[in-house]
Design a protein around this motif. Structure first.
Motif, PDB file in Angstrom:
ATOM      1  N   LEU A  45       0.912  -1.230   0.051  1.00 42.43           N
ATOM      2  CA  LEU A  45      -0.013  -0.090   0.109  1.00 42.43           C
ATOM      3  C   LEU A  45       0.888   1.324   0.153  1.00 42.43           C
ATOM      4  CD1 LEU A  45      -2.579  -1.104   2.790  1.00 42.43           C
ATOM      5  CD2 LEU A  45      -2.845  -1.056   0.435  1.00 42.43           C
ATOM      6  N   SER A  46       0.327   2.344  -0.520  1.00 45.48           N
ATOM      7  CA  SER A  46       1.028   3.723  -0.572  1.00 45.48           C
ATOM      8  C   SER A  46       0.274   4.665   0.217  1.00 45.48           C
ATOM      9  CB  SER A  46       1.149   4.108  -2.044  1.00 45.48           C
ATOM     10  OG  SER A  46       1.906   5.441  -2.056  1.00 45.48           O
ATOM     11  N   PHE A  47       1.076   5.311   0.969  1.00 37.51           N
ATOM     12  CA  PHE A  47       0.380   6.498   1.870  1.00 37.51           C
ATOM     13  C   PHE A  47       1.311   7.673   1.812  1.00 37.51           C
ATOM     14  CE2 PHE A  47      -0.031   2.258   3.969  1.00 37.51           C
ATOM     15  CZ  PHE A  47      -1.702   2.143   4.074  1.00 37.51           C
ATOM     16  N   SER A  48       0.561   8.929   2.400  1.00 45.63           N
ATOM     17  CA  SER A  48       1.361   9.970   2.840  1.00 45.63           C
ATOM     18  C   SER A  48       1.367   9.881   4.262  1.00 45.63           C
ATOM     19  CB  SER A  48       0.388  11.300   2.526  1.00 45.63           C
ATOM     20  OG  SER A  48       0.887  11.363   0.732  1.00 45.63           O
ATOM     21  N   ALA A  49       2.440  10.435   4.906  1.00 43.71           N
ATOM     22  CA  ALA A  49       2.336  10.177   6.308  1.00 43.71           C
ATOM     23  C   ALA A  49       3.323  11.278   7.092  1.00 43.71           C
ATOM     24  CB  ALA A  49       3.546   8.945   6.634  1.00 43.71           C
ATOM     25  N   ILE A  50       2.683  11.375   8.484  1.00 43.62           N
ATOM     26  CA  ILE A  50       3.307  12.369   9.510  1.00 43.62           C
ATOM     27  C   ILE A  50       3.297  11.281  10.592  1.00 43.62           C
ATOM     28  CG2 ILE A  50       2.979  14.402  10.785  1.00 43.62           C
ATOM     29  CD1 ILE A  50       1.560  15.551   8.698  1.00 43.62           C
ATOM     30  N   GLY A  51       4.681  11.427  10.933  1.00 41.78           N
ATOM     31  CA  GLY A  51       4.923  10.853  12.433  1.00 41.78           C
ATOM     32  C   GLY A  51       6.116   9.767  12.384  1.00 41.78           C
ATOM     33  N   ASN A  52       6.116   8.785  13.345  1.00 43.58           N
ATOM     34  CA  ASN A  52       7.214   8.096  13.480  1.00 43.58           C
ATOM     35  C   ASN A  52       6.928   6.637  12.547  1.00 43.58           C
ATOM     36  OD1 ASN A  52       9.284   6.180  14.315  1.00 43.58           O
ATOM     37  ND2 ASN A  52       8.485   6.159  16.382  1.00 43.58           N
ATOM     38  N   ARG A  53       7.528   6.778  11.204  1.00 44.43           N
ATOM     39  CA  ARG A  53       7.603   5.642  10.360  1.00 44.43           C
ATOM     40  C   ARG A  53       8.045   4.482  10.643  1.00 44.43           C
ATOM     41  NH1 ARG A  53      11.461   8.959   8.455  1.00 44.43           N
ATOM     42  NH2 ARG A  53      13.400   8.079   7.961  1.00 44.43           N
ATOM     43  N   PHE A  54       8.722   4.394  11.786  1.00 42.82           N
ATOM     44  CA  PHE A  54       9.418   3.158  12.198  1.00 42.82           C
ATOM     45  C   PHE A  54       8.565   2.229  12.976  1.00 42.82           C
ATOM     46  CE2 PHE A  54      13.050   6.026  11.725  1.00 42.82           C
ATOM     47  CZ  PHE A  54      13.782   5.524  10.658  1.00 42.82           C
ATOM     48  N   LEU A  55       7.365   2.810  13.593  1.00 43.56           N
ATOM     49  CA  LEU A  55       6.495   2.122  14.141  1.00 43.56           C
ATOM     50  C   LEU A  55       5.900   1.007  13.123  1.00 43.56           C
ATOM     51  CD1 LEU A  55       4.286   4.798  15.808  1.00 43.56           C
ATOM     52  CD2 LEU A  55       5.825   3.174  16.922  1.00 43.56           C
ATOM     53  N   LEU A  56       5.968   1.199  11.999  1.00 40.18           N
ATOM     54  CA  LEU A  56       5.557   0.073  10.833  1.00 40.18           C
ATOM     55  C   LEU A  56       6.371  -1.237  11.089  1.00 40.18           C
ATOM     56  CD1 LEU A  56       4.750   2.530   7.765  1.00 40.18           C
ATOM     57  CD2 LEU A  56       3.176   1.051   9.095  1.00 40.18           C
ATOM     58  N   GLU A  57       7.646  -0.910  11.684  1.00 38.93           N
ATOM     59  CA  GLU A  57       8.692  -1.992  11.617  1.00 38.93           C
ATOM     60  C   GLU A  57       8.664  -2.862  12.890  1.00 38.93           C
ATOM     61  OE1 GLU A  57      12.426  -0.602  10.928  1.00 38.93           O
ATOM     62  OE2 GLU A  57      12.036   0.422   8.897  1.00 38.93           O
ATOM     63  N   ARG A  58       7.761  -2.454  13.907  1.00 36.70           N
ATOM     64  CA  ARG A  58       7.676  -2.987  15.112  1.00 36.70           C
ATOM     65  C   ARG A  58       7.153  -4.444  14.812  1.00 36.70           C
ATOM     66  NH1 ARG A  58       6.557  -0.237  20.128  1.00 36.70           N
ATOM     67  NH2 ARG A  58       7.727   1.347  19.992  1.00 36.70           N
ATOM     68  N   PRO A  59       7.404  -5.613  15.274  1.00 34.76           N
ATOM     69  CA  PRO A  59       7.162  -6.771  15.015  1.00 34.76           C
ATOM     70  C   PRO A  59       5.585  -7.065  15.062  1.00 34.76           C
ATOM     71  CG  PRO A  59       8.508  -6.849  17.007  1.00 34.76           C
ATOM     72  CD  PRO A  59       8.472  -5.525  16.472  1.00 34.76           C
ATOM     73  N   LEU A  60       4.838  -6.493  16.274  1.00 33.37           N
ATOM     74  CA  LEU A  60       3.674  -6.782  16.674  1.00 33.37           C
ATOM     75  C   LEU A  60       2.858  -5.682  16.550  1.00 33.37           C
ATOM     76  CD1 LEU A  60       1.355  -8.772  17.639  1.00 33.37           C
ATOM     77  CD2 LEU A  60       2.284  -8.267  19.964  1.00 33.37           C
ATOM     78  N   LYS A  61       1.688  -5.605  15.515  1.00 32.97           N
ATOM     79  CA  LYS A  61       0.918  -4.708  15.302  1.00 32.97           C
ATOM     80  C   LYS A  61      -0.678  -5.170  15.382  1.00 32.97           C
ATOM     81  CE  LYS A  61       2.977  -3.788  11.505  1.00 32.97           C
ATOM     82  NZ  LYS A  61       4.239  -4.205  11.725  1.00 32.97           N
ATOM     83  N   ILE A  62      -1.503  -4.576  16.266  1.00 31.53           N
ATOM     84  CA  ILE A  62      -2.780  -5.003  16.375  1.00 31.53           C
ATOM     85  C   ILE A  62      -3.744  -4.324  15.996  1.00 31.53           C
ATOM     86  CG2 ILE A  62      -4.487  -5.675  18.338  1.00 31.53           C
ATOM     87  CD1 ILE A  62      -2.344  -6.518  19.795  1.00 31.53           C
ATOM     88  N   GLN A  63      -4.837  -4.720  15.009  1.00 28.37           N
ATOM     89  CA  GLN A  63      -5.721  -3.782  14.382  1.00 28.37           C
ATOM     90  C   GLN A  63      -6.815  -3.656  15.609  1.00 28.37           C
ATOM     91  OE1 GLN A  63      -7.830  -5.570  11.136  1.00 28.37           O
ATOM     92  NE2 GLN A  63      -8.969  -3.926  10.717  1.00 28.37           N
ATOM     93  N   VAL A  64      -7.398  -2.366  15.573  1.00 33.02           N
ATOM     94  CA  VAL A  64      -8.537  -2.099  16.573  1.00 33.02           C
ATOM     95  C   VAL A  64      -9.775  -1.938  15.595  1.00 33.02           C
ATOM     96  CG1 VAL A  64      -9.303  -0.590  18.229  1.00 33.02           C
ATOM     97  CG2 VAL A  64      -7.101  -1.193  18.269  1.00 33.02           C
TER      98      VAL A  64
END
Length: 345
Positions: free
Chosen positions: A215-234
């Protein structure tokens, strides 16, 4: 420099300000096509210098300083900045219908909250054109001759360029309860926000074409959060019970405290409840939003501090629009599917 006055408006007249409707032009210098700019209204007006030149002064202090510390962020005005501020503060002397409620000078722009107390013979734009002309006179008087000559040549080369200020201005109209207080807080906090942005440039720069999980986005903030090993959808149903929501909130917060990143567009009330609780606790969040970013966009309110802490990443898959558009069901489904893909990616 920040100047704030006082204002009182009766409820009936405040409500009358809400009664306008109409689409906004797709420009940051838009005018609301159905608004009567001679009527009793309150506005927040923004003007920027031509070429965003920092002519009005510089921000000094520390972003973490609080009153009454002398290091509280503020703008130390240049001689030109002092002259321009004086012109704006005296608008009411020439146009008695207009009161300057607050003025915030910044290095390359200014914000002013204006109260049109009674109907004017000519629209607000004509008044502000006169203010610009007075500011141009101050610009010619204060700045070096050679600097003014270059600016004049630049302005003459294109009808799109101004002399001191860029052509046009941006205005927002007071429409809702609490909006004036938010405006005042925004103006007062502007110097601190600029210092935060300078101290953390990568966290506040709009990033275009950020790709993740196909996917492609425009972004503001800490992009390194995408690299965290565990991400949970709310994601919550609109009909979720209070008991189930409480259980889900506790589960999400517990996971986030252990390092998980919560990901959601926060559309339903349940999703908003969980994401708000995590935000207030300072936990890491990725928030998807329908509206994109302008090139100079920056997070508002407490999101600014959250970005500075590296706590937040805001993603927008679509282009920016000025109009306030209700999100469609199809877009909600798409955003939730994107959140799922991010967590699985």
């Amino acid at each position: 420099m920040y100047l704030c006055g006082t204002i009182a408006m009766d409820r009936a007249k405040f409500e009358s300000q809400k009664a306008f409707a109409g689409e906004k032009k797709a420009s940051m210098q838009r005018r609301c096509v159905d608004n009567d700019y001679t009527a009793r209204r309150m506005y927040m007006v923004t003007m920027v210098t031509e070429g965003r030149k920092p002519l009005f002064g510089q921000v000094v202090g520390r972003s973490d300083a609080v009153e009454p510390s002398p290091e509280v962020p503020r703008v130390a005005l240049s001689p030109l900045g002092e002259a321009i501020a004086q012109i704006w503060q005296t608008i009411g002397s020439y146009h008695s219908e207009v009161k300057v409620v607050a003025l915030q000078m910044m290095p390359d722009h200014l914000h002013a909250i204006l109260f049109v107390k009674e109907r004017m013979e000519k629209p607000l734009g004509k008044v502000l054109l006169g203010v610009k002309q007075a500011c141009n006179q101050a610009f010619r008087k204060v700045m070096p001759v050679e600097f003014v000559a270059v600016a004049q040549q630049h302005a003459q080369q294109s009808r799109e360029n101004g002399l001191l200020f860029a052509k046009g201005f941006n205005d927002q109209i007071l429409l809702r309860d609490g909006q004036l207080e938010r405006w005042l807080n925004y103006l007062k906090d502007n110097p601190r926000r600029l210092l935060l942005k300078r101290e953390n440039p990568d966290l506040f720069r709009v990033q275009r074409g950020l790709t993740f999980a196909g996917l492609s986005f425009s972004a503001i903030g800490n992009r390194f959060l995408l690299e965290r090993p565990l991400k949970i959808q709310v994601q919550c149903s609109r009909s979720i019970s209070e008991e189930v929501l409480k259980m889900k909130t506790n589960e999400c917060l517990r996971a986030a405290r252990q390092g998980a990143v919560l990901v959601s567009p926060a559309i339903s009330n349940g999703e908003k409840t969980i994401m708000r609780a995590a935000f207030e606790e300072g936990l890491p969040l990725i928030y998807l939003q329908e509206n994109g970013f302008t090139d100079l966009a920056k997070p508002g309110g407490m999101r600014m501090d959250a970005c500075a802490r590296g706590q937040l990443l805001i993603l927008a898959p679509w282009e920016h629009h000025n109009e306030k558009i209700a999100i469609k069901r199809g877009q909600c489904l798409q955003l939730n599917e994107m959140a799922r893909a991010i967590c699985e990616g």
